[in-house]
Write a protein that holds these residues in place. Structure first.
Motif, mmCIF file in Angstrom:
data_model
loop_
_atom_site.group_PDB
_atom_site.id
_atom_site.type_symbol
_atom_site.label_atom_id
_atom_site.label_comp_id
_atom_site.label_asym_id
_atom_site.label_seq_id
_atom_site.Cartn_x
_atom_site.Cartn_y
_atom_site.Cartn_z
ATOM 1 N N THR A 145 60.635 -1.822 34.344
ATOM 2 C CA THR A 145 61.307 -2.962 33.717
ATOM 3 C C THR A 145 62.776 -2.676 33.458
ATOM 4 O O THR A 145 63.657 -3.483 33.769
ATOM 5 C CB THR A 145 60.614 -3.314 32.382
ATOM 6 O OG1 THR A 145 59.246 -3.625 32.628
ATOM 7 C CG2 THR A 145 61.300 -4.502 31.712
ATOM 8 N N LEU A 146 63.075 -1.498 32.909
ATOM 9 C CA LEU A 146 64.449 -1.170 32.556
ATOM 10 C C LEU A 146 65.348 -1.011 33.780
ATOM 11 O O LEU A 146 66.544 -1.302 33.715
ATOM 12 C CB LEU A 146 64.480 0.111 31.722
ATOM 13 C CG LEU A 146 63.859 0.025 30.320
ATOM 14 C CD1 LEU A 146 63.892 1.379 29.635
ATOM 15 C CD2 LEU A 146 64.565 -1.020 29.461
ATOM 16 N N LEU A 147 64.768 -0.567 34.892
ATOM 17 C CA LEU A 147 65.576 -0.361 36.093
ATOM 18 C C LEU A 147 65.588 -1.569 37.019
ATOM 19 O O LEU A 147 66.246 -1.539 38.063
ATOM 20 C CB LEU A 147 65.055 0.867 36.862
ATOM 21 C CG LEU A 147 65.181 2.214 36.133
ATOM 22 C CD1 LEU A 147 64.700 3.348 37.012
ATOM 23 C CD2 LEU A 147 66.611 2.463 35.672
ATOM 24 N N GLU A 158 65.873 -5.128 23.820
ATOM 25 C CA GLU A 158 64.766 -5.330 22.892
ATOM 26 C C GLU A 158 63.716 -4.234 23.063
ATOM 27 O O GLU A 158 63.195 -3.678 22.084
ATOM 28 C CB GLU A 158 64.129 -6.713 23.131
ATOM 29 C CG GLU A 158 63.220 -7.187 22.015
ATOM 30 C CD GLU A 158 63.971 -7.439 20.713
ATOM 31 O OE1 GLU A 158 63.365 -7.231 19.646
ATOM 32 O OE2 GLU A 158 65.159 -7.828 20.771
ATOM 33 N N ILE A 159 63.417 -3.895 24.315
ATOM 34 C CA ILE A 159 62.447 -2.827 24.595
ATOM 35 C C ILE A 159 62.941 -1.496 24.037
ATOM 36 O O ILE A 159 62.211 -0.754 23.368
ATOM 37 C CB ILE A 159 62.206 -2.709 26.116
ATOM 38 C CG1 ILE A 159 61.505 -3.967 26.644
ATOM 39 C CG2 ILE A 159 61.370 -1.469 26.437
ATOM 40 C CD1 ILE A 159 61.409 -4.013 28.154
ATOM 41 N N LEU A 160 64.207 -1.182 24.304
ATOM 42 C CA LEU A 160 64.789 0.079 23.864
ATOM 43 C C LEU A 160 64.821 0.192 22.339
ATOM 44 O O LEU A 160 64.382 1.188 21.761
ATOM 45 C CB LEU A 160 66.204 0.230 24.426
ATOM 46 C CG LEU A 160 66.340 0.371 25.947
ATOM 47 C CD1 LEU A 160 67.805 0.184 26.371
ATOM 48 C CD2 LEU A 160 65.855 1.739 26.407
ATOM 49 N N LEU A 303 68.327 8.295 23.970
ATOM 50 C CA LEU A 303 67.697 8.126 25.285
ATOM 51 C C LEU A 303 66.961 9.395 25.685
ATOM 52 O O LEU A 303 65.857 9.339 26.238
ATOM 53 C CB LEU A 303 68.750 7.774 26.342
ATOM 54 C CG LEU A 303 69.355 6.371 26.288
ATOM 55 C CD1 LEU A 303 70.418 6.223 27.373
ATOM 56 C CD2 LEU A 303 68.289 5.296 26.444
ATOM 57 N N ASP A 304 67.565 10.543 25.426
ATOM 58 C CA ASP A 304 66.916 11.811 25.766
ATOM 59 C C ASP A 304 65.615 11.982 24.981
ATOM 60 O O ASP A 304 64.619 12.481 25.512
ATOM 61 C CB ASP A 304 67.867 12.965 25.465
ATOM 62 C CG ASP A 304 67.242 14.320 25.743
ATOM 63 O OD1 ASP A 304 66.779 14.523 26.881
ATOM 64 O OD2 ASP A 304 67.206 15.163 24.831
ATOM 65 N N GLU A 305 65.606 11.554 23.725
ATOM 66 C CA GLU A 305 64.430 11.721 22.869
ATOM 67 C C GLU A 305 63.320 10.727 23.185
ATOM 68 O O GLU A 305 62.154 11.110 23.304
ATOM 69 C CB GLU A 305 64.851 11.572 21.399
ATOM 70 C CG GLU A 305 63.715 11.601 20.409
ATOM 71 C CD GLU A 305 63.116 12.995 20.227
ATOM 72 O OE1 GLU A 305 61.991 13.091 19.697
ATOM 73 O OE2 GLU A 305 63.764 13.983 20.613
ATOM 74 N N PHE A 306 63.673 9.465 23.340
ATOM 75 C CA PHE A 306 62.652 8.416 23.420
ATOM 76 C C PHE A 306 62.424 7.867 24.831
ATOM 77 O O PHE A 306 61.405 7.235 25.086
ATOM 78 C CB PHE A 306 63.014 7.265 22.475
ATOM 79 C CG PHE A 306 63.057 7.677 21.038
ATOM 80 C CD1 PHE A 306 61.891 7.912 20.333
ATOM 81 C CD2 PHE A 306 64.258 7.867 20.386
ATOM 82 C CE1 PHE A 306 61.910 8.302 19.008
ATOM 83 C CE2 PHE A 306 64.310 8.263 19.061
ATOM 84 C CZ PHE A 306 63.126 8.484 18.364
#
Length: 572
Positions: A145-147, A158-160, A303-306
């Protein structure tokens, strides 16, 4: 976590080797013997390098030398080569480049693993297993979805943001400290109350007050109030905010190629520089600017964490292209970590002044600056953050995901009321404060002056002050003596003293100056090599040159310098 850089043009062979190594839980990073892969090697700092040597292997030989020289300073690097049968002289040349073992085809994977295990000092494959984050299968559905470039950016944000907000809360202590900065009547007692409410921060503040940086032989500090008096009110506020933000996430990294402690080193340096620039500017809250600097790239570590799988794709694109991390994000996902940061900061009630300064710092352009006669306080804070980030990268304070910099010209310094630009005393003060924080927080400084560069002189040709050339700071940081060109100086009489020349041109350059610089010669009367940084200069009068655009990753400069010094040594 073990990492292997695999360099081969043979796609089928790479695929087979990658599958075999990953079965042994060794992460494989693909690369080619080019400059982009040099950036990748510095970013990922592999434990092992395996490189194919074709019949014509000049590029591989040079790449091997550069990679071994750079990475082996950080860790014990094992480099393996393979290819067709070669004569003894060729094998000696290959091993002199850093390759420890040269293997003949057909390749034996068991032999590769034996070399790797012997290098590590272990003999059982299970000793070299590293564990990857355990994500449930349905937890990875967000990646597609994100890409997907057809999905609206608002849906992606919203997803992030929902995923992060469900698992993370912003540290309340930071906001409490910020409130104190806005109250002119607040003092040490008020700050002590805020710090005392956090046992971890309290213990660290007491520890800091009793370190060699602040300790007195006659008295040991035992209270938070006395700690604030000894360290300083402003300094204690900044240290409290720094530790509170850093403690929100574990220092262990989810992705190879990204060091969280070095990320915080960079963020801390940007914060300190922001505070130093802003403290003498009327109407700007220097503590807010400190926090803006500390949080300016907070979305990257989130971003690295989640979202580690997405983060890894962005980092690979960044190193492959030599672009900025945000350019890679926008190219692949449209939205960036900054968009995520703004969404989260709004939800966490971060002061809008901080959010606006981060937002504007990414919109700074030459056109905007040149057309601006007066700027708002928000635009001014954005300019401060923009300049601070360039200085921190130029000084190699830590590392985010790229080292891309550009110059800072007179117009920006004029808007910031810094008529003399960035002075040596300014840099010394920043270095001193960053060093204190870095040592207390136990963050290693991964950049040191290189013995091979020490004492070597570089001629720097840049526009007159105020003008910040990032290469001046960078070259001094890694050990060079930088000599600025002055129009009144007869440089041709002393040209043999320079290892190379840096020309950082702006929009237009005096052709007479270019002609004069083209006459520079070394002791053997050969033209001195030049590093030319410009978006517009294409003069052929500078005979021996490396050309770069006005926005450049400093790691490309490092490999260029290594090549120049290698060429100079071979010609002696």
């Amino acid at each position: 976590m073990l990492t292997l850089m695999l360099i081969s043009p043979n796609a089928r062979e790479k695929r087979i080797l990658q599958m075999a190594f990953e079965q042994h839980q060794i992460k494989v990073i693909e690369a080619m013997p080019d400059r982009a892969s040099y950036i990748k090697a510095l970013q990922y700092s592999p434990d092992f390098v395996i490189m194919e040597f074709p019949p014509q292997y000049t590029e591989q030989l040079n790449f091997s030398k550069n990679i071994f020289a750079a990475v082996s300073k950080k860790k014990k690097l094992l480099m393996l080569g393979y290819g067709q049968e070669i004569v003894s002289a060729e094998e000696r040349a290959i091993k002199a480049s850093g390759i420890k073992y040269y293997m003949l085809r057909p390749l034996k994977f068991s032999l590769m693993m034996k070399y790797i295990e012997d290098h590590l000092g272990v003999f059982a494959p299970e000793h070299i297993v590293w564990k990857k984050k355990n994500n449930a299968p349905d937890d990875l559905g967000y990646i597609e979805t994100l890409l997907n470039l057809d999905i609206l950016p608002t849906v992606k944000l919203e997803i992030l943001s929902e995923r992060i907000q469900a698992l993370l809360a912003f540290p309340f202590t930071v906001l409490r400290v910020l409130q104190l900065t806005e109250d002119s009547k607040s003092g040490a007692n008020d700050l002590a109350k805020v710090i005392t409410a956090d046992p971890v921060i309290s213990a660290n503040i007491l520890k800091m007050a009793n370190t060699v940086f602040f300790a007195s032989r006659n008295r040991r500090i035992t209270t938070i109030h006395d700690s604030i008096v000894r360290i300083g009110f402003t300094e204690t506020k900044h240290l409290t905010m720094t530790m509170s933000v850093m403690n929100t996430l574990d220092v262990s990294t989810a992705n190879i190629g990204f060091d969280r402690l070095q990320f915080w080193h960079h963020s801390l340096a940007v914060a300190v520089i922001c505070q130093h620039i802003s403290k003498d500017i009327c109407g700007i809250n220097s503590s807010e600017m400190y926090l803006a600097g500390l949080l300016h790239s907070f979305g990257i570590i989130l971003l690295d964490e989640f979202f580690p799988e997405i983060f890894e794709k962005f980092l690979i694109r960044t190193t492959d292209r030599g672009c900025t991390f945000i350019e890679a994000e926008q190219e692949m996902m449209v939205v960036s970590h900054l968009d995520l940061t703004f969404r989260l900061f709004e939800a966490w009630k971060i002061p809008h002044e901080i959010v606006d300064s981060i937002r504007f710092s990414e919109k700074v352009s030459d056109t905007m600056v040149k057309e601006a006669k007066n700027v708002s306080s928000t635009e001014l804070t954005g300019l401060i953050l923009y300049v601070a980030d360039i200085i921190a990268k130029s000084q190699s304070f830590g590392n985010e995901c790229d080292m891309v910099v550009t110059h800072v010209d007179e117009e920006i310094f004029s808007l910031l009321r810094l008529k003399n630009g960035i002075t040596k005393s300014f840099i010394d003060a920043v270095n001193h404060e960053v060093e204190i924080f870095r040592k207390f927080l136990k963050i290693e400084d991964e950049v040191e002056s290189e013995p091979e560069f020490f004492g070597k002189k570089v001629l720097l040709v840049v526009p007159p002050l105020p003008f910040l050339c990032p290469l001046e700071l960078y070259l001094k940081r890694i050990g060079f003596e930088v000599i600025k060109y002055l129009p009144s100086t007869e440089i041709s009489d002393h040209s043999e003293q320079y290892t190379f020349v840096v020309h950082w041109f702006q929009n237009s350059t005096d052709e007479g100056l270019i002609s004069e610089l083209s006459t520079l010669r070394d002791v053997d009367r050969n033209p001195i090599t030049s590093i030319v940084v410009s978006d517009s200069i294409s003069s052929t009068k500078i005979p021996k040159r490396y050309d770069f655009e006005n926005k450049i990753d400093l790691r490309l400069i490092l490999i260029t310098i290594q090549e120049i010094i290698s060429e100079n040594s071979e010609s002696e």
